[in-house]
Design an enzyme around this catalytic site. Structure first.
Site, short mmCIF file in Angstrom:
data_model
loop_
_atom_site.label_atom_id
_atom_site.label_comp_id
_atom_site.label_asym_id
_atom_site.label_seq_id
_atom_site.Cartn_x
_atom_site.Cartn_y
_atom_site.Cartn_z
CG ASP A 184 -2.81 6.87 -3.18
OD1 ASP A 184 -3.89 6.27 -3.22
OD2 ASP A 184 -1.99 6.75 -2.24
CG HIS A 223 -1.83 1.10 1.35
ND1 HIS A 223 -1.78 2.05 2.35
CD2 HIS A 223 -2.89 1.46 0.56
CE1 HIS A 223 -2.77 2.91 2.19
NE2 HIS A 223 -3.45 2.58 1.11
CG HIS A 280 -2.95 9.70 -0.02
ND1 HIS A 280 -3.68 10.58 0.74
CD2 HIS A 280 -3.63 8.54 -0.01
CE1 HIS A 280 -4.76 9.97 1.20
NE2 HIS A 280 -4.75 8.73 0.77
CD GLU A 336 -3.07 2.07 -2.99
OE1 GLU A 336 -4.04 2.81 -3.16
OE2 GLU A 336 -2.03 2.45 -2.39
CD GLU A 358 -7.25 5.51 -4.05
OE1 GLU A 358 -6.49 4.82 -3.32
OE2 GLU A 358 -8.04 6.35 -3.60
O1 G3P Z 1 -6.46 0.91 -1.78
C1 G3P Z 1 -7.34 1.51 -0.94
C2 G3P Z 1 -6.75 2.60 -0.12
O2 G3P Z 1 -5.51 2.98 -0.63
C3 G3P Z 1 -7.66 3.77 -0.08
O3 G3P Z 1 -7.29 4.69 0.89
O4 G3P Z 1 -6.56 6.92 1.51
O5 G3P Z 1 -4.97 5.05 1.53
O6 G3P Z 1 -5.77 5.97 -0.63
P1 G3P Z 1 -6.09 5.71 0.81
CA CA Z 2 -4.76 4.56 -2.14
#
Ligand code: G3P
Ligand code: CA
Length: 280
Positions: free
Chosen positions: A76, A47, A89, A74, A149
């Protein structure tokens, strides 16, 4: 040469060769993950990279995750003022860089002058905000997969360039576009129906029908993920990716429930745990 001297020479040669080979192999991190199957439990999703150990959403964080053996990353994504997808993010750069201001108002060149590592640790001073293409490029030799994302709903032009580049890089079948914004996923699906998409939810989880309208994978917050809910989603053919899970007891429960993968900031401890469990 007397036999004793010959033995001494051979021993010296062997030790020297070993030291040279060890030096060439580099530090333990470069040697790759420890051996041992992890296949009896779901794979981890790193993440924002290995974000517990390196500044989130940076190339070192993703490199750390890959070196630990994680193969799903993962990240952003937001767009700069000149339309480049970058991995960050927040809407502003204040928390994770030494600058101020909204990403969407900055050119890539301006953003690149910021330090995205020092806030985490001095060891990462000089780290920059990466473009999405850099992160995808770094994962190539590991055959990594990606949860990309979209933090914003892209414009038509941003989306056209994004999908075109995925296709050009040959990674379209290894990317799942995720988002909290159903409109972002609808736009992706309309532009390229073969692209995998998945909705993210932070609080109230959705029933299977609502999930399936946005893709066959689902990212619910782990706080809302019960064993019964996982069974319902799985029964409808949905792959479940709970986020963000740091505790071993929860990893074990989710593995028993049969989730598709576990999204965690700690992929290396997750894989260590997985090796122990799978060796039993
Ligand atoms: O993958 C889901 C998660 O990343 C969503 O929350 O705020 O960490 O982007 P956030
Ligand atoms: Ca995310």
């Amino acid at each position: 040469m007397p036999a004793r001297r010959l033995v001494t020479c051979l021993a010296t040669l062997l030790v020297t060769t070993g030291v040279v080979l060890a030096l060439l192999a580099g530090p333990a991190l470069a040697a790759g993950p420890a051996a041992g199957s992890t296949a009896c439990v779901p794979p981890p999703v790193a993440h924002r990279g290995a974000s517990a150990g390196a500044p989130e959403n940076t190339r070192p964080a993703f490199a750390r995750a890959l070196a630990a053996g994680a193969r799903i990353l993962e990240m952003d994504v937001r767009f700069t003022a000149d339309g480049v997808p970058v991995v960050l993010h927040d809407a502003t750069v204040a928390r994770t860089t030494n600058g101020r201001g909204a990403v969407a108002t900055m050119s890539l060149a301006t953003l690149r002058r910021l330090d995205a590592g020092s806030w985490f640790s001095r060891a990462y001073r000089g780290t920059t905000v990466p473009t999405l293409w850099e992160v995808l490029g770094d994962g190539k030799r590991y055959h990594a997969s990606y949860l990309v994302e979209l933090k914003v709903v892209p414009t038509t032009e941003q989306l056209r360039r994004l999908l075109g580049r995925f296709n050009g890089l040959g990674v379209s079948d290894r990317v799942t576009v995720t988002s909290f914004h159903p409109e972002a996923l609808s736009a992706v699906r309309a532009a390229q129906p073969t692209m995998r998409t998945a909705l993210i939810d932070a609080s109230t989880p959705r029933p299977p029908d609502a999930v399936l309208a946005m893709g066959t994978s689902y990212l619910p917050n782990v706080g809302a993920v019960t064993s019964d809910a996982v069974a319902r989603w799985r029964g409808a053919g949905i792959s479940v990716y709970p986020w963000t899970v740091g505790r071993q007891a929860t990893w074990a429960r989710l593995a028993a429930d049969g989730v598709a993968a576990v999204i965690t900031n700690r992929p290396a401890p997750y894989l260590d745990w997985a090796r122990r469990v799978c060796a039993r």
